[in-house]
Motif scaffolding. Structure first.
Motif, PDB file in Angstrom:
ATOM      1  N   VAL A  62       0.838  -1.195   0.000  1.00 57.74           N
ATOM      2  CA  VAL A  62       0.000   0.000   0.000  1.00 57.74           C
ATOM      3  C   VAL A  62       0.874   1.246   0.000  1.00 57.74           C
ATOM      4  O   VAL A  62       1.732   1.404   0.877  1.00 57.74           O
ATOM      5  CB  VAL A  62      -0.940  -0.019   1.226  1.00 57.74           C
ATOM      6  N   VAL A  63       0.636   2.139  -0.976  1.00 59.91           N
ATOM      7  CA  VAL A  63       1.443   3.352  -1.115  1.00 59.91           C
ATOM      8  C   VAL A  63       0.531   4.568  -1.286  1.00 59.91           C
ATOM      9  O   VAL A  63      -0.013   4.800  -2.376  1.00 59.91           O
ATOM     10  CB  VAL A  63       2.408   3.258  -2.320  1.00 59.91           C
ATOM     11  N   PRO A  64       0.317   5.366  -0.230  1.00 61.38           N
ATOM     12  CA  PRO A  64      -0.360   6.650  -0.412  1.00 61.38           C
ATOM     13  C   PRO A  64       0.639   7.658  -0.984  1.00 61.38           C
ATOM     14  O   PRO A  64       1.802   7.697  -0.558  1.00 61.38           O
ATOM     15  CB  PRO A  64      -0.776   7.028   1.011  1.00 61.38           C
ATOM     16  N   VAL A  65       0.188   8.457  -1.940  1.00 59.91           N
ATOM     17  CA  VAL A  65       1.105   9.345  -2.670  1.00 59.91           C
ATOM     18  C   VAL A  65       0.590  10.775  -2.617  1.00 59.91           C
ATOM     19  O   VAL A  65      -0.599  11.027  -2.823  1.00 59.91           O
ATOM     20  CB  VAL A  65       1.241   8.887  -4.144  1.00 59.91           C
ATOM     21  N   PHE A  66       1.514  11.710  -2.352  1.00 60.17           N
ATOM     22  CA  PHE A  66       1.179  13.127  -2.470  1.00 60.17           C
ATOM     23  C   PHE A  66       2.434  13.931  -2.776  1.00 60.17           C
ATOM     24  O   PHE A  66       3.316  14.087  -1.947  1.00 60.17           O
ATOM     25  CB  PHE A  66       0.523  13.660  -1.192  1.00 60.17           C
ATOM     26  N   ASN A  67       2.538  14.386  -3.995  1.00 58.27           N
ATOM     27  CA  ASN A  67       3.592  15.298  -4.452  1.00 58.27           C
ATOM     28  C   ASN A  67       5.018  14.889  -4.074  1.00 58.27           C
ATOM     29  O   ASN A  67       5.808  15.725  -3.618  1.00 58.27           O
ATOM     30  CB  ASN A  67       3.322  16.712  -3.929  1.00 58.27           C
ATOM     31  N   HIS A  91      -5.537  13.962   3.010  1.00 58.40           N
ATOM     32  CA  HIS A  91      -4.419  13.728   3.920  1.00 58.40           C
ATOM     33  C   HIS A  91      -4.141  12.229   4.062  1.00 58.40           C
ATOM     34  O   HIS A  91      -4.821  11.394   3.488  1.00 58.40           O
ATOM     35  CB  HIS A  91      -4.625  14.423   5.256  1.00 58.40           C
ATOM     36  N   ILE A  92      -3.122  11.936   4.859  1.00 58.83           N
ATOM     37  CA  ILE A  92      -2.496  10.624   4.809  1.00 58.83           C
ATOM     38  C   ILE A  92      -3.422   9.488   5.231  1.00 58.83           C
ATOM     39  O   ILE A  92      -3.396   8.409   4.636  1.00 58.83           O
ATOM     40  CB  ILE A  92      -1.192  10.622   5.653  1.00 58.83           C
ATOM     41  N   CYS A  93      -4.262   9.685   6.246  1.00 58.37           N
ATOM     42  CA  CYS A  93      -5.146   8.597   6.688  1.00 58.37           C
ATOM     43  C   CYS A  93      -6.167   8.248   5.610  1.00 58.37           C
ATOM     44  O   CYS A  93      -6.393   7.068   5.304  1.00 58.37           O
ATOM     45  CB  CYS A  93      -5.852   8.975   7.986  1.00 58.37           C
ATOM     46  N   ALA A  94      -6.788   9.275   5.037  1.00 58.39           N
ATOM     47  CA  ALA A  94      -7.782   9.041   3.982  1.00 58.39           C
ATOM     48  C   ALA A  94      -7.135   8.415   2.761  1.00 58.39           C
ATOM     49  O   ALA A  94      -7.679   7.473   2.155  1.00 58.39           O
ATOM     50  CB  ALA A  94      -8.478  10.352   3.618  1.00 58.39           C
ATOM     51  N   ALA A  95      -5.954   8.920   2.378  1.00 59.82           N
ATOM     52  CA  ALA A  95      -5.262   8.367   1.207  1.00 59.82           C
ATOM     53  C   ALA A  95      -4.866   6.916   1.452  1.00 59.82           C
ATOM     54  O   ALA A  95      -4.977   6.063   0.555  1.00 59.82           O
ATOM     55  CB  ALA A  95      -4.033   9.211   0.885  1.00 59.82           C
ATOM     56  N   SER A  96      -4.411   6.621   2.665  1.00 61.41           N
ATOM     57  CA  SER A  96      -4.025   5.239   2.983  1.00 61.41           C
ATOM     58  C   SER A  96      -5.236   4.314   2.945  1.00 61.41           C
ATOM     59  O   SER A  96      -5.150   3.181   2.445  1.00 61.41           O
ATOM     60  CB  SER A  96      -3.365   5.187   4.363  1.00 61.41           C
ATOM     61  N   ASN A  97      -6.376   4.784   3.456  1.00 63.53           N
ATOM     62  CA  ASN A  97      -7.586   3.964   3.406  1.00 63.53           C
ATOM     63  C   ASN A  97      -8.052   3.740   1.970  1.00 63.53           C
ATOM     64  O   ASN A  97      -8.541   2.662   1.627  1.00 63.53           O
ATOM     65  CB  ASN A  97      -8.698   4.613   4.231  1.00 63.53           C
ATOM     66  N   THR A  98      -7.897   4.768   1.125  1.00 64.38           N
ATOM     67  CA  THR A  98      -8.252   4.602  -0.283  1.00 64.38           C
ATOM     68  C   THR A  98      -7.382   3.542  -0.933  1.00 64.38           C
ATOM     69  O   THR A  98      -7.870   2.664  -1.666  1.00 64.38           O
ATOM     70  CB  THR A  98      -8.104   5.938  -1.030  1.00 64.38           C
ATOM     71  N   ALA A  99      -6.077   3.604  -0.660  1.00 61.81           N
ATOM     72  CA  ALA A  99      -5.172   2.593  -1.209  1.00 61.81           C
ATOM     73  C   ALA A  99      -5.506   1.214  -0.637  1.00 61.81           C
ATOM     74  O   ALA A  99      -5.475   0.205  -1.353  1.00 61.81           O
ATOM     75  CB  ALA A  99      -3.724   2.973  -0.905  1.00 61.81           C
ATOM     76  N   LEU A 100      -5.854   1.166   0.644  1.00 54.24           N
ATOM     77  CA  LEU A 100      -6.222  -0.109   1.282  1.00 54.24           C
ATOM     78  C   LEU A 100      -7.460  -0.735   0.643  1.00 54.24           C
ATOM     79  O   LEU A 100      -7.602  -1.961   0.605  1.00 54.24           O
ATOM     80  CB  LEU A 100      -6.493   0.112   2.766  1.00 54.24           C
ATOM     81  N   PHE A 153       3.268  -1.729   4.046  1.00 52.72           N
ATOM     82  CA  PHE A 153       3.155  -0.290   3.829  1.00 52.72           C
ATOM     83  C   PHE A 153       4.490   0.278   3.365  1.00 52.72           C
ATOM     84  O   PHE A 153       5.546  -0.026   3.924  1.00 52.72           O
ATOM     85  CB  PHE A 153       2.693   0.403   5.112  1.00 52.72           C
ATOM     86  N   LEU A 154       4.398   1.120   2.343  1.00 44.41           N
ATOM     87  CA  LEU A 154       5.585   1.711   1.726  1.00 44.41           C
ATOM     88  C   LEU A 154       5.334   3.190   1.490  1.00 44.41           C
ATOM     89  O   LEU A 154       4.319   3.556   0.885  1.00 44.41           O
ATOM     90  CB  LEU A 154       5.885   0.983   0.407  1.00 44.41           C
ATOM     91  N   ASP A 155       6.233   4.051   1.986  1.00 44.58           N
ATOM     92  CA  ASP A 155       6.099   5.485   1.741  1.00 44.58           C
ATOM     93  C   ASP A 155       6.500   5.807   0.302  1.00 44.58           C
ATOM     94  O   ASP A 155       7.335   5.120  -0.292  1.00 44.58           O
ATOM     95  CB  ASP A 155       6.974   6.275   2.711  1.00 44.58           C
ATOM     96  N   HIS A 156       5.931   6.883  -0.230  1.00 44.43           N
ATOM     97  CA  HIS A 156       6.046   7.154  -1.670  1.00 44.43           C
ATOM     98  C   HIS A 156       7.448   7.556  -2.129  1.00 44.43           C
ATOM     99  O   HIS A 156       7.692   7.635  -3.334  1.00 44.43           O
ATOM    100  CB  HIS A 156       5.037   8.236  -2.082  1.00 44.43           C
ATOM    101  N   ASP A 157       8.374   7.795  -1.190  1.00 46.84           N
ATOM    102  CA  ASP A 157       9.736   8.143  -1.598  1.00 46.84           C
ATOM    103  C   ASP A 157      10.768   7.165  -1.044  1.00 46.84           C
ATOM    104  O   ASP A 157      11.968   7.402  -1.138  1.00 46.84           O
ATOM    105  CB  ASP A 157      10.092   9.571  -1.163  1.00 46.84           C
ATOM    106  N   ASP A 158      10.308   6.056  -0.473  1.00 47.81           N
ATOM    107  CA  ASP A 158      11.216   5.057   0.083  1.00 47.81           C
ATOM    108  C   ASP A 158      11.342   3.867  -0.861  1.00 47.81           C
ATOM    109  O   ASP A 158      10.664   3.805  -1.895  1.00 47.81           O
ATOM    110  CB  ASP A 158      10.717   4.585   1.454  1.00 47.81           C
TER     111      ASP A 158
END
Length: 686
Positions: free
Chosen positions: A156-161, A220-229, A239-244
């Motif tokens: 799961v990867v939430p992404v923002f800019n 924001h991050i919780c909503a984006a993570s739930n969308t990806a979930l 879970f993977l951060d978008h720049d890692d």
């Protein structure tokens, strides 16, 4: 001779002295000096021609460093030759000093310098090479073929800019996984950079295992993570951060671990950092599941892998709860509370590379200071949900927390202090307890083991008349630390026992409240304090099993201001053992396990006791919030006679026979860290 003393937030610094002979600085003409944090590091430097300028780089990665000493002193050629010869002989590279000197100064210098170059590479870079050698193509094929399960892992990867180059590296690290059964679930949280959506769309078209949702508004991050979930179909979710980036064989290691531990609900790995140039540094080699440490900060972080049904059972990420920025910590707390500790499995390998760049939390919590308040909220919510009485207090360090547990009632605390004469240390010990302690419901039992000096005997009478809480109990038998304390425990009236050395002095006025409140927690067994030598260096911060082959003190010799290894000197944590110099435990537990084993007359009785308490189902805890001075071994002296040495060896052998498995693998200490020192430095690579 170059001498450097530096303290840093990492155990070893790969220092280099760059030399300009008139044509600028080059790596070929640099001089390596690995620096151990808080210790004097030194080496010879040889300048074959006139030096125009020098530049000293303590390290080549982000670190907090304070230089306490930097000396470059000229020495004679004869001294230099003797010094180099001695170093090479001690390192086992030469048989004798004459043989080394026979090389000649230039050849001797080349061997000496190469030794430091190798040692500067013998840390994490050498470990990376060793790991790389393990993952050869035949080995990976063999491991894949050996899998009897093939669970789908949803990443799961939430992404923002994110910076596009880092996003690409992140996605490529998933595509490069040697384990093929994965699904990449991406939610773009309405990034304002159009290149983000374009890049994600291109990758989704590239591989059918990649699913991508573009949110129409930023949540924001919780909503984006739930969308990806919501896209996840896997048995497990990572879970993977978008720049890692993930290590190439990260998912293979996860699945191999699941196969070995089919009941695993939550798995986490070690991690390191990766800079803009792709260089890996500062590995975080973690403890196995450590509840007290998890209640102090999110030490688990990455890579975290959850059984999908577990995440569903807690409702995913909490939106609008005030935990944005610490949502992964909040999820960890809620999920870990629902499962058995044995189903939380630590993988002691670096499977995750945390990107260190401007704007990333990898460069420091000040980059996103709101995360500290969010973590405090998540932790307080967790305590409230669990019905645990406690208030989360911020500390001087962002993202590190202290739970203040109220003392339940006003229990009597029995402080057991064995002694024989030595009034010059005993009197300051007792007086510091009386004068400095804010908690007052205690009794002091001075366990007198055949004192004979008149000043001590007179003081015993006077102090009992001065304060009714003090009793002097004669113990007229040969010295046996375990037997003396068992004798004291039998006479103790309190429900909490405090084993106290006679050479302890109180620093923290609330030390009793801290130790008693922790000892009262139902899951806790032995509780230990942070002890300093009189020179304000650490004497004891918990016991690590296996150090030196048996057991030794965590962070011994570190400066009082040190953070320790990834903040371990600043937070509470579970450890296998704590020192008997200041050990608190409920009297019911003390008697339940049979007290101290009197077969350990002097050494390792505290370690053995703690391990028996742990085996009985309790957790031992170290706290840095109770600080005391310890004038170690002033009273008993050193183990320096043949009789004492023989007894010490016998007690070591007994410990090894009884606790062999734990001495080989302390669950609260990572196997990638050294067993030859107490500073959490990296395991020696051979």
């Amino acid at each position: 001779m170059l001498e450097v003393v530096a303290t840093a937030d990492t155990a070893v610094l790969p220092g280099k002295l760059y030399v300009d002979y008139g044509h600028g600085y080059t790596e070929l003409e640099s001089i390596s000096l690995p620096i151990e944090s808080g210790r004097l590091s030194k080496r010879l430097c040889y300048f074959p021609s006139r030096v125009h300028a020098l530049r000293f780089d303590p390290c080549d990665f982000p670190a907090l460093i304070q230089i306490g000493q930097f000396v470059l002193a000229k020495v004679t050629a004869g001294f230099a030759v003797r010094c180099m010869a001695r170093k090479l002989v001690n390192a086992g590279l030469m048989e004798s000093h004459p043989a080394a000197k026979a090389l000649g100064r230039e050849a001797l210098w080349a061997e000496y310098d190469a030794l430091f170059v190798r040692r500067s590479l013998s840390g994490y870079e050498a470990q990376i090479k060793l790991e790389g050698a393990r993952f050869t193509k035949p080995n990976v094929t063999r491991e894949l073929d050996g899998l009897t399960i093939s669970p789908l892992i949803s990443v799961v990867v939430p992404v923002f800019n994110p910076p596009i180059q880092h996003l690409v590296s992140c996605l490529d690290s998933v595509l490069a996984q040697s384990y093929p059964h994965w699904q990449l679930c991406i939610a773009d949280d309405a990034s304002s950079d159009p290149e983000v959506a374009k890049t994600l769309r291109r990758y989704a078209e590239l591989d059918s295992r990649i699913q991508f949702i573009q949110r129409v508004e930023n949540g924001h991050i919780c909503a984006a993570s739930n969308t990806a979930l919501s896209l996840a179909k896997g048995d497990y979710v990572a879970f993977l951060d978008h720049d890692d980036c993930l290590f190439e064989h990260a998912l293979l290691e996860v699945v191999s671990t699941i196969q070995a531990h089919p009941e695993a609900e939550l798995l986490y790995s070690d991690e390191d950092f990766i800079d803009e140039d792709g260089r890996r540094f500062a590995p975080h080699y973690k403890s196995d599941w450590n509840p007290a440490l998890a209640l102090s900060h999110n030490y688990v972080t990455h890579l975290a892998v959850y059984r999908h049904s577990l995440i569903q059972s807690v409702g995913g990420f909490r939106e609008g709860a005030g935990v944005e920025g610490a949502q992964d910590y909040d999820l960890l707390l809620r999920c870990s509370a629902k499962i058995a500790p044995e189903n939380i499995v630590h993988i002691p390998r670096v499977l995750y590379h945390w990107r260190a760049h401007q704007g990333s939390t990898a460069l420091g919590s000040d980059q996103k200071s709101y995360t500290s308040a969010a973590g405090e909220k998540a932790l307080q919510d967790h305590l409230n949900a669990m019905g645990i009485l406690g208030e989360v207090l911020p500390t001087d360090d962002d993202n590190l927390y202290r739970i203040e547990y109220p003392v339940q009632g006003e229990p009597l605390v029995s402080l057991l202090i064995p002694t024989r004469d030595m009034l010059e240390v005993l009197q300051p010990c007792v007086e510091s307890i009386l004068a400095c302690s804010t908690y007052q419901n205690f009794e002091i039992l001075i366990l007198d083991n055949q004192s004979v000096t008149s000043d001590a005997l007179d003081w015993f009478q006077a102090i009992q008349q001065q304060d009714s809480r003090i009793r002097v109990l004669p113990y007229d038998r040969p010295f046996n630390y375990s037997a003396i304390n068992n004798f004291g425990a039998a006479h103790a009236r309190g429900e909490i026992l405090g084993l106290i050395n006679n050479d302890i002095e109180v620093i923290t006025p609330g030390w009793l409240e801290e130790l008693v409140s922790l000892a009262q927690q139902p899951e806790n067994g032995c509780v230990g304090a942070l002890l300093y030598y009189p020179d304000d260096t650490v004497q004891h911060a918990g016991v690590i099993l296996g150090l030196g082959g048996y057991a030794a003190h965590s962070h011994r010799g570190s400066p009082r201001t040190s953070q320790g290894y990834f903040n371990r000197l600043k937070v509470r944590q579970n450890l296998s053992a704590v020192t008997g110099a200041c050990l608190f435990v409920r009297k019911s537990i003390y008697h339940k396990v049979g007290g101290l084993d009197e077969a350990y007359a002097v050494a390792y009785n505290d370690v053995d006791f703690c391990l028996r308490v742990q085996a009985a189902g309790y957790l031992n805890v170290f706290t840095p919030f109770a600080e005391l001075y310890h004038h170690e071994s002033k009273s008993r002296g050193q183990e320096d006679t043949p009789e004492k040495i023989a007894r010490f060896d016998e007690e070591k052998a007994r410990l090894a026979e009884r606790w062999d498995a734990l001495l080989k693998r302390d669950p609260f200490y990572n196997p990638n860290l050294t067993h030859s020192r107490e500073d959490f430095s990296l395991r020696e690579v051979v």
